[in-house]
Design a protein around this motif. Structure first.
Motif, PDB file in Angstrom:
ATOM      1  N   LEU A  40       0.829  -1.207   0.000  1.00  0.00           N
ATOM      2  CA  LEU A  40       0.000   0.000   0.000  1.00  0.00           C
ATOM      3  C   LEU A  40       0.863   1.256   0.000  1.00  0.00           C
ATOM      4  N   ALA A  41       1.888   1.298   0.847  1.00  0.00           N
ATOM      5  CA  ALA A  41       2.764   2.466   0.914  1.00  0.00           C
ATOM      6  C   ALA A  41       3.528   2.657  -0.391  1.00  0.00           C
ATOM      7  N   LEU A  42       4.000   1.554  -0.980  1.00  0.00           N
ATOM      8  CA  LEU A  42       4.708   1.667  -2.254  1.00  0.00           C
ATOM      9  C   LEU A  42       3.758   2.124  -3.363  1.00  0.00           C
ATOM     10  N   GLY A  43       2.514   1.665  -3.311  1.00  0.00           N
ATOM     11  CA  GLY A  43       1.537   2.119  -4.298  1.00  0.00           C
ATOM     12  C   GLY A  43       1.268   3.611  -4.193  1.00  0.00           C
ATOM     13  N   LEU A  44       1.158   4.115  -2.960  1.00  0.00           N
ATOM     14  CA  LEU A  44       0.972   5.552  -2.769  1.00  0.00           C
ATOM     15  C   LEU A  44       2.190   6.335  -3.244  1.00  0.00           C
ATOM     16  N   ALA A  47       2.017   6.525  -6.928  1.00  0.00           N
ATOM     17  CA  ALA A  47       1.012   7.503  -7.344  1.00  0.00           C
ATOM     18  C   ALA A  47       1.543   8.924  -7.201  1.00  0.00           C
ATOM     19  N   LEU A  48       2.293   9.184  -6.126  1.00  0.00           N
ATOM     20  CA  LEU A  48       2.865  10.520  -5.925  1.00  0.00           C
ATOM     21  C   LEU A  48       3.846  10.869  -7.042  1.00  0.00           C
ATOM     22  N   VAL A  49       4.746   9.944  -7.362  1.00  0.00           N
ATOM     23  CA  VAL A  49       5.731  10.202  -8.417  1.00  0.00           C
ATOM     24  C   VAL A  49       5.042  10.345  -9.773  1.00  0.00           C
ATOM     25  N   ALA A  50       4.022   9.541 -10.020  1.00  0.00           N
ATOM     26  CA  ALA A  50       3.286   9.656 -11.284  1.00  0.00           C
ATOM     27  C   ALA A  50       2.595  11.012 -11.391  1.00  0.00           C
ATOM     28  N   ALA A 114      13.832   2.778  -8.564  1.00  0.00           N
ATOM     29  CA  ALA A 114      13.285   3.374  -9.783  1.00  0.00           C
ATOM     30  C   ALA A 114      12.576   4.685  -9.481  1.00  0.00           C
ATOM     31  N   LEU A 115      11.836   4.753  -8.383  1.00  0.00           N
ATOM     32  CA  LEU A 115      11.136   5.987  -8.033  1.00  0.00           C
ATOM     33  C   LEU A 115      12.114   7.112  -7.700  1.00  0.00           C
TER      34      LEU A 115
END
Length: 241
Positions: A40-44, A47-50, A114-115
């Motif tokens: 969940l944290a990695l998904g958020l 989303a922030l970087v996107a 990558a982020l």
């Protein structure tokens, strides 16, 4: 249209933001990405970087170009974590085995790396080199009052931003030259391919040192000094009075 040092011409909120604010935001985002734990944290974080990439208007191809350049490194990190990450082995490969825990840990490391790379790419794509130098100088201004030579850090950032794209371009030229002389590196075996890339390290380092020496001579000729005001320029010709 792209400018030198990776800058991308565009009209966006990130382009107009002060460099010091973008540097502080980059540090904050990197801390958040590294501290992200769990899907969940990695998904958020993704989303922030996107969202930042969309706001920057530099294009997804530019944002992901640096990540694609690190694909072999990221695959190696994933493989090492999968093989030596511990846990119950799903598939045994002799003395080692691929485990679900290792795969999950390696995937997390790859996504975080990558982020962070994308965040750094967005910074250099939306900030001119001189703006980066001024931003570093502004962030380190409180330390200058304590006697810290902040000009050295600002100069290091500016030189790095200018040098990295130049070295990458020269590295690609060396790879193309080797392919023209010896054929494509990708068609060879793993060991021969590794030897071919190792042989490129020597000319790359030689080119880097040559660039650094030329920069030092150019700065000295223009009277650039870190410990005081610029020195007077040298006379171009004739006798000194």
């Amino acid at each position: 249209m792209r400018a030198p040092a990776g800058y991308v011409w565009a009209d966006s909120a990130l382009h107009r933001a002060p460099a010091a604010a973008k540097l502080a935001g980059l540090l904050a985002c990197v801390v958040l990405v590294v501290a992200a734990d769990g899907p969940l944290a990695l998904g958020l974080a993704c989303a922030l970087v996107a969202a930042l990439a969309a706001v920057s208007r530099v294009g997804w191809r530019v944002a992901a170009r640096s990540v694609w350049g690190l694909r072999w490194f990221l695959l190696t990190v994933l493989a090492l974590n999968a093989l030596f990450g511990g846990g119950e082995a799903l598939v045994s490969l002799g003395p080692v085995g691929v485990s679900a825990e290792g795969l999950a840990r390696g995937a997390g490391v790859v996504v975080r790396t990558a982020l962070v790379v994308v965040l750094g790419t967005l910074l250099t794509a939306t900030t001119r080199p001189q703006e980066l130098v001024d931003g570093v100088r502004a962030l380190l201004a409180p330390l200058a009052r304590l006697g810290v030579r902040t000009e050295v850090a600002a100069l290091a950032v500016g030189v790095t931003v200018q040098f990295v794209p130049t070295l990458l371009r020269e590295s690609r030229q060396l790879i193309r030259a080797q392919q023209l002389r010896c054929g494509s590196v990708a068609t060879r075996g793993i060991m021969r391919r590794a030897v071919s890339y190792v042989r490129l390290l020597v000319p790359i380092f030689v080119a880097a040192f040559r660039r650094a020496d030329e920069l030092a001579l150019a700065m000295e000729a223009r009277g650039y000094r870190l410990d005081g005001p610029p020195a007077p320029p040298r006379p171009k010709g004739g006798r000194r009075s």
